[in-house]
Design a protein around this motif. Structure first.
Motif, mmCIF file in Angstrom:
data_model
loop_
_atom_site.group_PDB
_atom_site.id
_atom_site.type_symbol
_atom_site.label_atom_id
_atom_site.label_comp_id
_atom_site.label_asym_id
_atom_site.label_seq_id
_atom_site.Cartn_x
_atom_site.Cartn_y
_atom_site.Cartn_z
ATOM 1 N N UNK A 1 0.802 -1.131 0.022
ATOM 2 C CA UNK A 1 0.037 -0.105 0.043
ATOM 3 C C UNK A 1 0.838 1.213 0.135
ATOM 4 N N UNK A 2 0.448 2.260 -0.497
ATOM 5 C CA UNK A 2 0.949 3.716 -0.611
ATOM 6 C C UNK A 2 -0.119 4.373 0.072
ATOM 7 N N UNK A 3 0.256 4.824 1.457
ATOM 8 C CA UNK A 3 -0.997 5.226 2.177
ATOM 9 C C UNK A 3 -1.143 7.044 1.603
ATOM 10 N N UNK A 4 -2.422 7.097 1.578
ATOM 11 C CA UNK A 4 -2.686 8.507 1.238
ATOM 12 C C UNK A 4 -3.584 9.227 2.390
ATOM 13 N N UNK A 5 -3.578 10.665 2.387
ATOM 14 C CA UNK A 5 -4.562 11.314 3.418
ATOM 15 C C UNK A 5 -5.737 11.000 3.318
ATOM 16 N N UNK A 6 -6.369 10.744 4.497
ATOM 17 C CA UNK A 6 -7.899 10.283 4.575
ATOM 18 C C UNK A 6 -8.709 11.374 5.216
ATOM 19 N N UNK A 7 -9.872 11.490 4.830
ATOM 20 C CA UNK A 7 -10.878 12.248 5.622
ATOM 21 C C UNK A 7 -12.352 11.265 6.104
ATOM 22 N N UNK A 8 -12.365 11.409 7.392
ATOM 23 C CA UNK A 8 -13.417 10.687 8.020
ATOM 24 C C UNK A 8 -14.588 11.357 8.420
ATOM 25 N N UNK A 9 -14.440 12.661 8.432
ATOM 26 C CA UNK A 9 -15.750 13.486 8.859
ATOM 27 C C UNK A 9 -16.278 14.190 7.886
ATOM 28 N N UNK A 10 -17.492 14.051 7.721
ATOM 29 C CA UNK A 10 -18.257 14.840 6.690
ATOM 30 C C UNK A 10 -17.970 16.016 6.233
ATOM 31 N N UNK A 11 -18.144 16.762 7.235
ATOM 32 C CA UNK A 11 -17.784 18.269 7.118
ATOM 33 C C UNK A 11 -16.462 18.739 6.616
ATOM 34 N N UNK A 12 -15.587 17.845 7.235
ATOM 35 C CA UNK A 12 -14.224 18.147 6.765
ATOM 36 C C UNK A 12 -14.011 17.732 5.219
ATOM 37 N N UNK A 13 -14.691 16.996 5.010
ATOM 38 C CA UNK A 13 -14.711 16.277 3.683
ATOM 39 C C UNK A 13 -15.091 17.274 2.581
ATOM 40 N N UNK A 14 -15.873 18.238 2.917
ATOM 41 C CA UNK A 14 -16.563 19.374 2.070
ATOM 42 C C UNK A 14 -15.575 20.465 2.029
ATOM 43 N N UNK A 15 -14.660 20.510 2.848
ATOM 44 C CA UNK A 15 -13.645 21.775 2.979
ATOM 45 C C UNK A 15 -12.516 21.672 1.752
ATOM 46 N N UNK A 16 -12.188 22.905 1.320
ATOM 47 C CA UNK A 16 -11.251 23.076 0.194
ATOM 48 C C UNK A 16 -10.156 22.318 0.952
ATOM 49 N N UNK A 17 -9.445 21.639 -0.119
ATOM 50 C CA UNK A 17 -8.182 20.845 0.113
ATOM 51 C C UNK A 17 -8.331 19.477 0.707
ATOM 52 N N UNK A 18 -9.409 19.052 0.933
ATOM 53 C CA UNK A 18 -9.865 17.700 1.618
ATOM 54 C C UNK A 18 -9.434 16.682 0.544
ATOM 55 N N UNK A 19 -8.802 15.496 1.140
ATOM 56 C CA UNK A 19 -8.404 14.477 0.198
ATOM 57 C C UNK A 19 -9.563 13.821 -0.689
ATOM 58 N N UNK A 20 -9.457 13.684 -1.770
ATOM 59 C CA UNK A 20 -10.632 13.344 -2.489
ATOM 60 C C UNK A 20 -10.440 11.759 -2.908
ATOM 61 N N UNK A 21 -11.656 11.264 -2.838
ATOM 62 C CA UNK A 21 -11.790 9.570 -3.158
ATOM 63 C C UNK A 21 -11.553 9.550 -4.571
ATOM 64 N N UNK A 22 -12.569 10.236 -5.186
ATOM 65 C CA UNK A 22 -12.383 10.057 -6.634
ATOM 66 C C UNK A 22 -12.125 11.459 -7.452
ATOM 67 N N UNK A 23 -10.728 11.789 -7.826
ATOM 68 C CA UNK A 23 -10.288 12.798 -8.268
ATOM 69 C C UNK A 23 -10.919 13.351 -9.449
ATOM 70 N N UNK A 24 -11.464 12.527 -10.237
ATOM 71 C CA UNK A 24 -12.149 12.825 -11.572
ATOM 72 C C UNK A 24 -13.497 13.609 -11.172
ATOM 73 N N UNK A 25 -13.949 13.433 -9.946
ATOM 74 C CA UNK A 25 -15.473 14.461 -9.439
ATOM 75 C C UNK A 25 -14.957 15.896 -9.083
ATOM 76 N N UNK A 26 -13.613 16.005 -8.750
ATOM 77 C CA UNK A 26 -13.341 17.268 -8.408
ATOM 78 C C UNK A 26 -13.819 17.971 -6.950
ATOM 79 N N UNK A 27 -14.536 16.998 -6.250
ATOM 80 C CA UNK A 27 -14.755 17.129 -4.749
ATOM 81 C C UNK A 27 -15.274 15.965 -4.121
#
Length: 784
Positions: free
Chosen positions: A126-152
């Protein structure tokens, strides 16, 4: 026939098998040569998969195959609900893992022990990546993206086009940010599947709520024709929404069985189940405007749902059922609403008993208590001033629902009477004046919910030559008591004793079609389908009896002894005689039919909770819980009471104890019953449940749903009771769950003058949403 079986207490015919261990679940199935599957799962919440070495595992004793995403391919698995067409999920992880527990490989061996041992030998890089577990933090600018192609991390959203102020002219506006926590669904039995390939098709025994949907999803995934796929759901150990359709693990096991040409089975462990079936998970920003008489002028909501990874459909309830039921049982002249379904690096979110409706009731009932406290009204009075009046039905809401029928003050009056709220408040005053450590709290909740969702369901009744009968329906029981309820309907209509009625369900080769079970649909759709079939059989039987007795069909009557000619004492034929004649001369006696219900039904009710709070420790003890639920006509009070008891305990548990917790980097912290606080029988109390009966006009039985109702009413009633117990100390709100730590902290903060504000502005992501529900509102999640 004189009298009616319906409406009377009848003991469940299913229970002897369940209680004595004669029930058969998926894991009890035995097929010679069946192989055992075990998954290798990611320990990381977010990481690139850079390599999977299976060579050592493949060489282990008893191992038949080790499969990865490379072997199973990148075909998306068709799931219960498609949230966003740009987000697909494969049977095994491809390229990235997105939550702890994401399946990476599947080991298939001759025994489960061998598969477990070999799974330890699979070497994953595994090449570990930053993660976000909180739904509000997931909406913040710069949050790690699950699907980069979505853009958010926004999987879907909705926002009203009307941006005007809903509070114009309001004398008061109350505001609160509330959390509705993530829960583990935790049925007794986890996911399970056993697949046997045969003659270019397969048979699958699956623990599922939806056998026919499961068949169709498996057929879609494999490319097989649906008639080549047989799905059987034997006894199912509970579901609560967690076993909707299939999951990716099911697809992987199916693929393994077809690839190997051998039977393969998998039964989820409790540890796996704790990270596979989750529900709830919302953050709610709620604002309520009132006039000088405490009448509602407007409601504005910003709601975030936690999808977890891969856009789990449970995170879309803010776009569906929570939105639909946002105004509850109240007259709300103006509503403004925005919802976001957010992606986080946590387990994919599904449904849990109520599926979005409890979340709507919780925010609204809590908000009304806050408003009542601010304007100085008893909580029941502010509700009564705003309830939809009985003469307003059918009632069209601002969210597009049409409430069928209701008298919302009726169960409220009854609940207040049973609980003797005046006496409880007198005791509360005494304790407060005495400064006692253990303070009393009284909480109220009034709710309305949506069930059934309209549509059609299959029902079948066939009478055999000996006068016994077989009943089938397209619903699929996993504890609800279908065999009892449906046999009651047939026995009442046809006079055949219940012990001569067999019930067949959940086998797609025997039951021609079916919508399964969810959304409290079974009695109002499946029951009415069975009733319709029984009515058609009755009509045919009358014609046969008329021929046999050489009488006019209009003169034929049915009583406990069979069919007779009215007014002619010796002209009579028994059911066995009539059935034998029908089979000889007419080729049988039966009916297969589809019942159609045009629209959803809307059960309602009121709950009163009385709790005791230890102000030195924060510990909450439930003392009484009064539930008055209205599910339309009650077919069997015993079955209804069972649903009320189970629902109430689950709702109380959400209010006080249960919460599934992740740390900031997505590591689950409550994965066993040692740290996930699910109640035992010792934590429960004796519930005081009753019903009012307001039959719906939408089906012949007059029935609405009951399976989720008590869950919806109980949680806010208990939460309101906890806050009420300590409100004289300055506490205005405690978020769910009201644990001793949270309650104690709120009491200390009130004493120190450090209580946090109830309100903060919603995340900036709401401001950029498209209007009119665009941007991904594609889920059908309200229907579970």
């Amino acid at each position: 026939m004189p009298g009616s079986l319906l409406g009377n207490v009848v003991r469940r015919v299913e229970d002897p098998d369940l209680l004595t261990g004669r029930s058969t679940f998926v894991d009890n199935q035995r097929i010679e040569g069946a192989l055992h599957a075990v998954f290798v799962r990611s320990p990381h919440a977010h990481a690139h998969l850079t390599g999977v070495d299976t060579s050592e595992a493949e060489a282990a004793p008893g191992v038949v195959a080790v499969l990865t995403g490379r072997e199973l391919g990148d075909r998306p698995v068709p799931l219960f609900a498609q949230v966003n067409p740009a987000i697909g999920r494969t049977a095994l992880a491809h390229g990235k893992v997105r939550y702890v527990g994401d399946p990476v490989a599947l080991v298939v061996a001759e025994t489960r022990a061998q598969a477990l041992d070999a799974a330890e030998l699979v070497d994953v890089d595994y090449d570990e990546l930053p993660a976000v577990a909180d739904m509000e933090r997931a909406l913040a600018d710069g949050a790690p993206l699950q699907f980069e192609e979505l853009g958010s991390n926004i999987a879907g959203a909705r926002r009203d086009a009307d941006g005007t102020d809903p509070f114009a002219g309001a004398a008061r506006v109350v505001r609160a940010r509330m959390e509705n926590q993530r829960l583990a669904t935790a049925p007794m039995e986890g996911h399970a599947i056993l697949v046997q390939p045969n003659n270019g098709g397969l048979t699958a025994w699956v623990a599922t709520q939806h056998p026919h949907l499961t068949r169709d999803l498996i057929a879609s995934y494999t490319g097989l024709e649906p008639d080549r796929v047989r799905v059987i759901a034997p006894h199912v150990g509970g579901a609560f929404g967690g076993k909707a359709g299939i999951g990716t693990e099911h697809a992987a096991v199916v693929a393994a069985a077809l690839r190997l040409g051998q039977p393969v089975g998998w039964t989820e462990t409790r540890s796996e189940a704790m990270i596979s079936m989750h529900g709830r998970g919302q953050v709610q920003y709620a604002e309520l405007g009132l006039d000088a008489d405490a009448k509602i002028l407007g409601l504005r909501l910003h709601v975030i749902g936690d999808c977890g990874a891969y856009a789990g459909f449970g995170g879309t309830f803010p776009l569906g059922s929570t939105y639909l039921m946002a105004q509850g049982p109240y007259v709300v002249p103006e509503l403004r609403y925005a919802g976001i379904a957010a992606l986080t690096n946590t387990a994919p979110m599904g449904a849990f008993r109520g599926a979005g409706r409890p979340e709507a009731a919780a925010l609204l009932e809590r908000l009304l208590d806050i408003a009542a406290d601010e304007v100085g009204l008893p909580p029941e009075e502010i509700r009564r001033r705003n309830l939809i009046p009985p003469d307003a039905f059918p009632y069209a809401t601002l969210t597009g629902a049409t409430y069928d029928v209701g008298d919302y003050d009726l169960p409220l009056r009854e609940a207040l009477r049973i609980a003797d709220v005046d006496a409880a408040r007198e005791e509360q005053r005494r304790r407060r004046e005495a400064g006692e450590v253990r303070q009393l709290g009284i909480g109220i909740a009034v709710y309305v919910e949506i069930t059934g969702f309209g549509g059609s369901e299959y029902g079948s009744v066939h009478v055999h030559e000996d006068g016994s009968a077989t009943v089938m329906a397209g619903t699929s029981s996993h504890g609800q008591g279908h065999a009892t309820s449906f046999a009651m309907i047939v026995s009442d209509r046809l006079g055949i004793p219940m012990d001569r009625i067999d019930y067949v369900q959940s086998d797609t080769h025997l039951v021609r079609t079916g919508g399964g079970t969810g959304g409290s649909r079974s009695l109002q759709l499946g029951g009415n389908a069975v009733g319709q079939a029984a009515g058609e059989v009755h009509e045919k039987a009358v014609e046969v009896a008329a021929r046999m007795l050489e009488a006019n069909p209009a003169d034929i009557v049915l009583d406990d002894s069979g069919f007779a000619v009215q007014g002619v004492a010796d002209a009579r034929v028994s059911w066995p005689e009539l059935a034998a004649y029908a089979h000889e001369h007419d080729g049988g006696l039966g009916s297969d039919t589809d019942f159609i219900q045009h629209g959803a039904t809307f059960p309602f009710g009121a709950h009163v909770s009385i709790v005791e709070v230890d102000t030195e420790t924060g510990f909450v003890t439930p003392l009484r819980h009064v539930a008055v639920d209205d599910c339309g006509r009650v077919l069997n009070p015993l079955v209804v009471e069972g649903q009320q008891h189970g629902g109430a305990l689950q709702g109380i548990s959400q209010a006080l104890w249960e919460q599934f917790v992740y740390d900031e980097v997505g590591t689950p912290l409550t994965t066993t019953f040692a740290d996930y606080a699910m109640p035992t029988a010792a934590d429960g109390i004796s519930f005081e449940v009753s019903t009012t009966q307001t039959p719906t006009p939408l089906n012949p039985l007059g029935a609405k749903g009951i399976g989720e109702s008590a869950t919806i009413g109980s949680t806010p009633a208990v939460q309101n009771a906890v806050v009420d117990a300590i409100s004289h100390l300055g506490v205005r709100h405690v978020d769910l769950p009201c644990t001793p730590e949270r309650v104690w902290t709120a009491i200390r903060q009130a004493a120190d003058g450090t209580l946090p504000d109830l309100w903060r502005e919603p995340p900036a992501a709401f401001a950029g949403l498209p209007v009119d529900g665009s941007g991904g509102e594609t889920t059908t999640s309200a229907e579970i």
